[in-house]
Design an enzyme around this catalytic site. Structure first.
Site, PDB file in Angstrom:
ATOM      1  N   TRP A   8      -9.097   0.825   5.371  1.00  0.00           N
ATOM      2  CA  TRP A   8      -8.488  -0.493   4.775  1.00  0.00           C
ATOM      3  C   TRP A   8      -7.285  -0.885   5.653  1.00  0.00           C
ATOM      4  O   TRP A   8      -6.284  -0.324   5.520  1.00  0.00           O
ATOM      5  CB  TRP A   8      -8.451  -0.853   3.526  1.00  0.00           C
ATOM      6  CG  TRP A   8      -8.520  -1.888   2.656  1.00  0.00           C
ATOM      7  CD1 TRP A   8      -7.398  -2.717   2.593  1.00  0.00           C
ATOM      8  CD2 TRP A   8      -9.669  -2.850   2.591  1.00  0.00           C
ATOM      9  NE1 TRP A   8      -7.557  -3.993   1.954  1.00  0.00           N
ATOM     10  CE2 TRP A   8      -9.027  -3.957   2.088  1.00  0.00           C
ATOM     11  CE3 TRP A   8     -10.812  -2.825   2.796  1.00  0.00           C
ATOM     12  CZ2 TRP A   8      -9.891  -5.260   1.749  1.00  0.00           C
ATOM     13  CZ3 TRP A   8     -11.736  -3.829   2.562  1.00  0.00           C
ATOM     14  CH2 TRP A   8     -11.204  -5.063   1.859  1.00  0.00           C
TER      15      TRP A   8
ATOM     16  N   SER B 239      -6.672   2.762   0.223  1.00  0.00           N
ATOM     17  CA  SER B 239      -5.758   3.606  -0.310  1.00  0.00           C
ATOM     18  C   SER B 239      -5.899   4.393  -1.425  1.00  0.00           C
ATOM     19  O   SER B 239      -5.330   5.499  -1.784  1.00  0.00           O
ATOM     20  CB  SER B 239      -4.442   2.412  -0.301  1.00  0.00           C
ATOM     21  OG  SER B 239      -4.060   1.949   0.984  1.00  0.00           O
ATOM     22  N   PHE B 240      -6.913   3.609  -2.250  1.00  0.00           N
ATOM     23  CA  PHE B 240      -7.029   4.467  -3.584  1.00  0.00           C
ATOM     24  C   PHE B 240      -7.710   5.710  -3.355  1.00  0.00           C
ATOM     25  O   PHE B 240      -7.477   6.706  -4.128  1.00  0.00           O
ATOM     26  CB  PHE B 240      -8.015   3.651  -4.608  1.00  0.00           C
ATOM     27  CG  PHE B 240      -7.883   4.058  -6.100  1.00  0.00           C
ATOM     28  CD1 PHE B 240      -6.717   3.599  -6.700  1.00  0.00           C
ATOM     29  CD2 PHE B 240      -8.847   4.893  -6.411  1.00  0.00           C
ATOM     30  CE1 PHE B 240      -6.932   3.890  -8.117  1.00  0.00           C
ATOM     31  CE2 PHE B 240      -8.777   5.180  -7.891  1.00  0.00           C
ATOM     32  CZ  PHE B 240      -7.946   4.872  -8.586  1.00  0.00           C
ATOM     33  N   GLU B 241      -8.353   5.759  -2.437  1.00  0.00           N
ATOM     34  CA  GLU B 241      -8.981   7.105  -1.886  1.00  0.00           C
ATOM     35  C   GLU B 241      -8.166   8.219  -1.216  1.00  0.00           C
ATOM     36  O   GLU B 241      -8.668   9.358  -0.950  1.00  0.00           O
ATOM     37  CB  GLU B 241     -10.449   6.899  -1.128  1.00  0.00           C
ATOM     38  CG  GLU B 241     -11.298   6.209  -1.697  1.00  0.00           C
ATOM     39  CD  GLU B 241     -11.140   4.626  -1.977  1.00  0.00           C
ATOM     40  OE1 GLU B 241     -11.579   4.053  -2.880  1.00  0.00           O
ATOM     41  OE2 GLU B 241     -10.327   4.111  -1.295  1.00  0.00           O
TER      42      GLU B 241
ATOM     43  N   ILE C 180      -2.016  -4.993   0.198  1.00  0.00           N
ATOM     44  CA  ILE C 180      -1.213  -6.276   0.341  1.00  0.00           C
ATOM     45  C   ILE C 180      -1.419  -7.191  -0.954  1.00  0.00           C
ATOM     46  O   ILE C 180      -2.511  -7.182  -1.255  1.00  0.00           O
ATOM     47  CB  ILE C 180      -1.671  -6.875   1.537  1.00  0.00           C
ATOM     48  CG1 ILE C 180      -1.242  -6.281   2.956  1.00  0.00           C
ATOM     49  CG2 ILE C 180      -0.929  -8.354   1.735  1.00  0.00           C
ATOM     50  CD1 ILE C 180      -1.708  -6.848   4.213  1.00  0.00           C
TER      51      ILE C 180
ATOM     52  N   GLU D 209      -4.167 -12.229  -5.127  1.00  0.00           N
ATOM     53  CA  GLU D 209      -3.860 -12.944  -6.407  1.00  0.00           C
ATOM     54  C   GLU D 209      -4.442 -12.458  -7.756  1.00  0.00           C
ATOM     55  O   GLU D 209      -4.155 -12.997  -8.617  1.00  0.00           O
ATOM     56  CB  GLU D 209      -5.139 -14.330  -6.258  1.00  0.00           C
ATOM     57  CG  GLU D 209      -4.440 -15.227  -4.922  1.00  0.00           C
ATOM     58  CD  GLU D 209      -5.339 -16.307  -4.891  1.00  0.00           C
ATOM     59  OE1 GLU D 209      -6.462 -16.624  -5.552  1.00  0.00           O
ATOM     60  OE2 GLU D 209      -5.389 -17.032  -3.687  1.00  0.00           O
TER      61      GLU D 209
ATOM     62  N   HIS E 130      -5.109  -6.332  -9.076  1.00  0.00           N
ATOM     63  CA  HIS E 130      -5.801  -5.282  -8.446  1.00  0.00           C
ATOM     64  C   HIS E 130      -4.781  -4.503  -7.700  1.00  0.00           C
ATOM     65  O   HIS E 130      -4.584  -3.300  -7.487  1.00  0.00           O
ATOM     66  CB  HIS E 130      -6.859  -5.690  -7.458  1.00  0.00           C
ATOM     67  CG  HIS E 130      -7.690  -4.872  -6.502  1.00  0.00           C
ATOM     68  ND1 HIS E 130      -7.326  -4.298  -5.288  1.00  0.00           N
ATOM     69  CD2 HIS E 130      -8.423  -3.742  -6.732  1.00  0.00           C
ATOM     70  CE1 HIS E 130      -8.100  -3.337  -4.988  1.00  0.00           C
ATOM     71  NE2 HIS E 130      -8.928  -3.015  -5.760  1.00  0.00           N
TER      72      HIS E 130
ATOM     73  N   PHE F 223       4.194  10.205   0.759  1.00  0.00           N
ATOM     74  CA  PHE F 223       3.804   8.784   0.491  1.00  0.00           C
ATOM     75  C   PHE F 223       4.081   8.011   1.783  1.00  0.00           C
ATOM     76  O   PHE F 223       5.333   7.509   2.050  1.00  0.00           O
ATOM     77  CB  PHE F 223       4.559   8.314  -0.657  1.00  0.00           C
ATOM     78  CG  PHE F 223       4.008   7.024  -1.246  1.00  0.00           C
ATOM     79  CD1 PHE F 223       2.913   6.912  -2.044  1.00  0.00           C
ATOM     80  CD2 PHE F 223       4.606   5.819  -1.000  1.00  0.00           C
ATOM     81  CE1 PHE F 223       2.540   5.813  -2.715  1.00  0.00           C
ATOM     82  CE2 PHE F 223       4.498   4.571  -1.408  1.00  0.00           C
ATOM     83  CZ  PHE F 223       3.283   4.557  -2.272  1.00  0.00           C
TER      84      PHE F 223
END
Length: 168
Positions: free
Chosen positions: A29, A63-65, A89, A92, A95, A120
């Site tokens: 992503w 990024s969550f993965e 990033i 609105e 999330h 990180f």
């Protein structure tokens, strides 16, 4: 606003990475951002003595993965350090907060559970321009900074237990 160029490092103050094995887990992503950080990390590891065959890179969807990808890499590869590269990033919705919190805590948990440092390298910026500035733009490249951290942590992981000094 960051005032330090993320790409500045003193090679003489960094242990030689020749004997270390590194993993890099990269989010697909925002690949223009994460790809640049990945390139900066790899180039820095090589510049500091790492062997190309001792750098293993895997991609994950987002990024969550990263946390799961790093966990599987730790469990299946013999590594001295891993760099988790991602980019989130602000949008609105909330999330952004959930992803940033989850990835941060997940990487903390990996560092506690396993004897392999996970670095990180996740940009959590308000705008795409801020991410560009930190992934090879006017503020340097976070991937370079994190590669230096990975080398230093690999040295700590592998230090002689009888010695109190890392020699750098």
């Amino acid at each position: 606003m960051a005032t330090t160029n993320l790409s500045d490092y003193d090679k003489a103050s960094i242990p030689n990475a020749n004997s270390f094995r590194f993993g890099i887990v990269v989010s697909e992503w925002n690949s223009e951002i994460t790809g640049s950080m990945h390139q900066g990390a790899v180039e820095t590891l090589l510049d500091c003595g790492a062997k190309k065959e001792n750098i293993i890179s895997w991609e994950v969807p987002g990024s969550f993965e990263l946390v799961y990808g790093c966990k599987k890499m730790i469990e299946s590869q013999k590594l001295d350090a891993i760099i988790a590269i991602g980019n989130v990033i602000q949008g609105e919705t909330k999330h952004f907060d959930f992803v940033c919190d989850g990835v941060t805590q997940g990487i903390v948990d990996l560092n506690i559970k396993y004897d392999v440092p996970v670095i990180f390298c996740v940009l959590t910026d308000n705008t795409k321009q801020q991410s560009i500035d930190r992934s090879g733009g006017k503020l340097g490249n976070k991937g370079i900074e994190c590669a230096v951290a990975a080398i230093k942590m690999a040295a700590i992981k592998n230090q002689d237990r009888k010695s109190n000094s890392l020699g750098f």
